[in-house]
Motif scaffolding. Structure first.
Motif, short mmCIF file in Angstrom:
data_model
loop_
_atom_site.label_atom_id
_atom_site.label_comp_id
_atom_site.label_asym_id
_atom_site.label_seq_id
_atom_site.Cartn_x
_atom_site.Cartn_y
_atom_site.Cartn_z
N CYS A 19 20.34 67.56 7.29
CA CYS A 19 19.60 66.54 6.58
C CYS A 19 20.00 65.16 7.09
CB CYS A 19 19.87 66.65 5.09
SG CYS A 19 19.04 65.37 4.14
N TYR A 21 19.42 62.43 5.60
CA TYR A 21 19.70 61.53 4.48
C TYR A 21 21.12 61.70 3.97
CZ TYR A 21 14.69 60.81 4.49
OH TYR A 21 13.41 60.51 4.86
N CYS A 22 21.48 62.94 3.68
CA CYS A 22 22.80 63.17 3.11
C CYS A 22 23.74 63.81 4.13
CB CYS A 22 22.71 64.04 1.86
SG CYS A 22 22.14 65.72 2.19
N ARG A 24 23.89 66.86 4.99
CA ARG A 24 24.24 68.25 4.70
C ARG A 24 23.57 69.19 5.68
NH1 ARG A 24 23.97 68.43 -1.79
NH2 ARG A 24 22.13 67.22 -1.35
N CYS A 38 16.73 67.93 3.20
CA CYS A 38 17.08 69.05 2.33
C CYS A 38 16.30 68.92 1.03
CB CYS A 38 18.58 69.07 2.09
SG CYS A 38 19.20 67.67 1.13
N CYS A 41 17.24 66.07 -1.47
CA CYS A 41 16.83 64.76 -0.97
C CYS A 41 15.32 64.62 -1.00
CB CYS A 41 17.34 64.55 0.45
SG CYS A 41 19.11 64.23 0.53
ZN LIG Z 1 19.86 65.81 2.01
#
Ligand SMILES: [Zn+2]
Ligand SMILES: [Zn+2]
Length: 69
Positions: A19, A21-22, A24, A38, A41
């Motif tokens: 991901c 954004y995070c 992960r 993900c 998100c």
């Molecule tokens: Zn994420």
């Protein structure tokens, strides 16, 4: 192929995507292909179907080129 590890959400399946954004690593079940993130998100970003700011990954739109808003 190099699998870095398990999905960091369910920890029950090999991670296939990262991901942006995070950060992960998530499995396919926890990957939202339309959003490119993900599932947590994707949900928190509020991007559903026909969302405002997709990254040009929306099918059926212009064939190429990114949509910059
Ligand atoms: Zn994420
Ligand atoms: Zn998972």
């Amino acid at each position: 192929m190099s699998v870095t590890g398990l999905c960091q959400i369910c920890e029950n399946a090999p991670a296939r995507h990262g991901c942006r954004y995070c950060g992960r690593q998530v499995c396919r079940d926890h990957w939202n292909e339309a959003v490119g993130a993900c599932t947590p998100c994707a949900e928190s970003s509020g991007v559903g179907d026909g969302g405002g700011r997709s990254d040009g990954s929306q099918p059926g739109g212009d064939s190429d080129g990114y949509r910059v808003e």
